[in-house]
Enzyme design. Structure first.
Site, PDB file in Angstrom:
ATOM      1  N   GLU A 136      -9.633  -2.855  -3.501  1.00  0.00           N
ATOM      2  CA  GLU A 136      -8.670  -2.336  -2.528  1.00  0.00           C
ATOM      3  C   GLU A 136      -8.627  -0.809  -2.614  1.00  0.00           C
ATOM      4  O   GLU A 136      -7.645  -0.195  -3.018  1.00  0.00           O
ATOM      5  CB  GLU A 136      -7.304  -2.975  -2.765  1.00  0.00           C
ATOM      6  N   HIS A 154      -1.400  -1.435  -2.643  1.00  0.00           N
ATOM      7  CA  HIS A 154      -2.506  -2.357  -2.390  1.00  0.00           C
ATOM      8  C   HIS A 154      -3.108  -2.103  -1.013  1.00  0.00           C
ATOM      9  O   HIS A 154      -2.618  -1.270  -0.250  1.00  0.00           O
ATOM     10  CB  HIS A 154      -2.009  -3.805  -2.455  1.00  0.00           C
ATOM     11  N   GLU A 201       1.559  -2.183   1.070  1.00  0.00           N
ATOM     12  CA  GLU A 201       0.261  -2.604   1.599  1.00  0.00           C
ATOM     13  C   GLU A 201      -0.197  -1.631   2.685  1.00  0.00           C
ATOM     14  O   GLU A 201       0.619  -1.108   3.445  1.00  0.00           O
ATOM     15  CB  GLU A 201       0.369  -4.008   2.214  1.00  0.00           C
ATOM     16  N   HIS A 207      -6.105  -4.268  -8.014  1.00  0.00           N
ATOM     17  CA  HIS A 207      -7.216  -5.000  -7.410  1.00  0.00           C
ATOM     18  C   HIS A 207      -8.301  -3.984  -7.064  1.00  0.00           C
ATOM     19  O   HIS A 207      -8.120  -3.160  -6.159  1.00  0.00           O
ATOM     20  CB  HIS A 207      -6.754  -5.754  -6.164  1.00  0.00           C
TER      21      HIS A 207
END
Length: 503
Positions: free
Chosen positions: A233, A328, A401, A230
């Protein structure tokens, strides 16, 4: 947010036809209504036509207030989060309010004190704006959509100011970084081009291990790490760089890890999206982290190349693919944390929890309590879910994350905003955790990363910094009441948990 799902009715703020946006603004001059002639100082010039830039439209609301529209991801209007633009032709002491009016998400860390990033030509280091000057609220003038407004004071007329959602990390920066590593001619660092994106940008694959592990017939324990699927990010790239920097270092732990493991790292899976300034999608508007089941070599070439390599390693009897970690950034939660899979085999499920528990012990910003394990059907196309179902019971797949904003140290309530260095430190701690997981501690004593030795001049500069207070941008010298009110700010309140950081 890495694995979040937004169905059409829940995609967030509405964007009507009157908000139609094409490409990025390019040296767009905002002139007062009815004004003719050359722009004067204070007639702001906005620009986002640069690598990873994003700003689609500017509307002047009043003399000091501007509505700013994020350009949606290319070929996909649903995603509007990342922004990155410059402002020039400013006037000294000019105070403004910028309203980001078309976010596609309603939940945001702006509610918890997150603030946009800013730098200028004379102060090139990114810093966060003071949270007291940032407001996040529903705005009746924009169909009750959520708006993020921030007040700012320009203090140097010759400067060009740049604002961004988070610390940018461009494709070009990434290439320069890999070039610098390659020039060091380390016999345990290997760089190859696994493929190309639709726009012919490189899909780099790094292999970090002892040369003995790459000899023909050698058995390999592989840790596979991917990042930046992504593109918006950006913390993903800093964490990934921290992992790489540690693994190629001469730290005793890194030396042991290279002897025992083979690290395969694809740090930037979506180079086109990164270059274009998209938040979630590729050039053609696809969320690549939903296409692991059947990636197309023409539409999703980078994903296709990585999947082929992983399947090839899985089918090699000499290769044991031990870990897959996809990095991420998260837009609504604090700290670092992980997503894992749920298995029918209870023993495998319990073993899967070991790595995040160990990481929690090594990294103060990693939260095991925020770590969760699921098999949600809407995540079936993610790397974590697909590979978790493909690989055997000795393999563990995670999404790592990290918050766009901050972490909360255990036992406290204070939010500590992430810096570029803090993101990279998390990466170093991820790498160090493999030593604990494989119980290699007897091989090397666990020691802190040594501080670099400073020359006499650097020591003196550091001492002066410790004795004198840091320089404060004029924006921080006056009370917040000095700023003109933003639309709707009287009804909005933000619970800021962290101290403001000077610019």
């Amino acid at each position: 947010m890495a694995e979040g799902s937004q169905s059409a009715p829940e995609a967030g703020n509405d964007m009507g036809n009157d908000d139609a946006i094409g490409g990025n603004v390019s040296k767009y001059i905002v002139l007062p209504t009815g004004y003719c002639g050359q722009p004067k100082k204070g007639h702001l010039i906005f620009d986002a036509c640069f690598e990873s830039g994003n700003l689609g439209r500017v509307d002047q609301v009043s003399e000091f207030e501007y509505d700013l529209f994020i350009r949606p991801d290319t070929c996909n209007p649903r995603f509007r989060v990342w922004f990155n633009f410059t402002v020039e032709n400013v006037k000294e002491s000019q105070r403004v309010i910028f309203n980001i009016v078309n976010f596609s998400k309603t939940k945001s860390l702006y509610r918890d004190g997150m603030a946009p990033m800013v730098k200028s030509t004379s102060r090139p280091k990114w810093q966060r704006l003071p949270p007291k000057n940032v407001y996040y609220y529903r705005c009746p003038d924009h169909r009750k959509n959520y708006v993020m407004s921030f007040a700012f004071c320009f203090d140097r007329e010759e400067d060009i100011y740049q604002f961004a959602y988070c610390y940018p990390y461009t494709y070009t920066r990434f290439q320069h970084y890999l070039d610098s590593l390659q020039k060091r001619n380390m016999d345990y660092f290997f760089r190859e081009q696994l493929g190309q994106s639709v726009q012919q940008r490189k899909l780099d694959l790094l292999t970090i291990t002892s040369p003995d592990n790459l000899r023909e017939g050698a058995e390999q324990k592989v840790v596979f790490i991917t990042g930046r699927v992504h593109p918006g990010e950006t913390p993903s790239s800093f964490v990934c760089q921290g992992i790489i920097d540690f693994l190629v270092s001469q730290h005793p732990i890194a030396c042991v890890l290279r002897e025992y493991l083979v690290f395969k790292i694809a740090p930037m899976l979506n180079p086109d999206g990164v270059y274009l300034g998209n938040y979630r999608c590729s050039l053609m508007g696809f969320d690549l982290n939903r296409h692991w089941l059947d990636p197309s070599p023409w539409v999703h070439p980078t994903l296709h190349g990585v999947k082929q390599l992983i399947v090839q390693m899985y089918n090699d009897p000499k290769t044991s693919l031990e870990f897959y970690i996809d990095i991420h950034a998260h837009s609504t939660m604090m700290n670092g944390f992980m997503y894992g899979n749920i298995f029918e085999d209870e023993e495998r499920f319990q073993r899967q929890a070991i790595f995040p528990k160990l990481l929690c012990q090594n990294a103060e910003d990693f939260s095991y309590s925020s770590t969760s394990f699921n098999r949600d059907a809407v995540k079936a196309g993610t790397g974590r879910r697909f590979l978790g179902g493909l690989l055997d019971h000795t393999s563990y797949c995670y999404t790592l994350e990290v918050s766009f904003y901050s972490y909360i140290i255990s036992g406290t309530t204070a939010a500590v905003p992430y810096t570029e260095e803090a993101y990279m430190k998390l990466g170093r701690n991820v790498a160090r955790t493999f030593l604990d997981y494989y119980r290699l501690n007897p091989v090397v004593e666990k020691v802190a990363i040594p501080m670099p030795r400073l020359r006499n001049k650097e020591i003196e500069v550091q001492r002066r910094k410790e004795k004198s207070p840091p320089y404060k941008h004029p924006l921080l010298r006056g009370p917040a009441s000095n700023y003109p009110n933003s639309k709707g700010d009287k009804k909005s309140s933000v619970n800021h948990k962290d101290p403001s950081t000077p610019f």
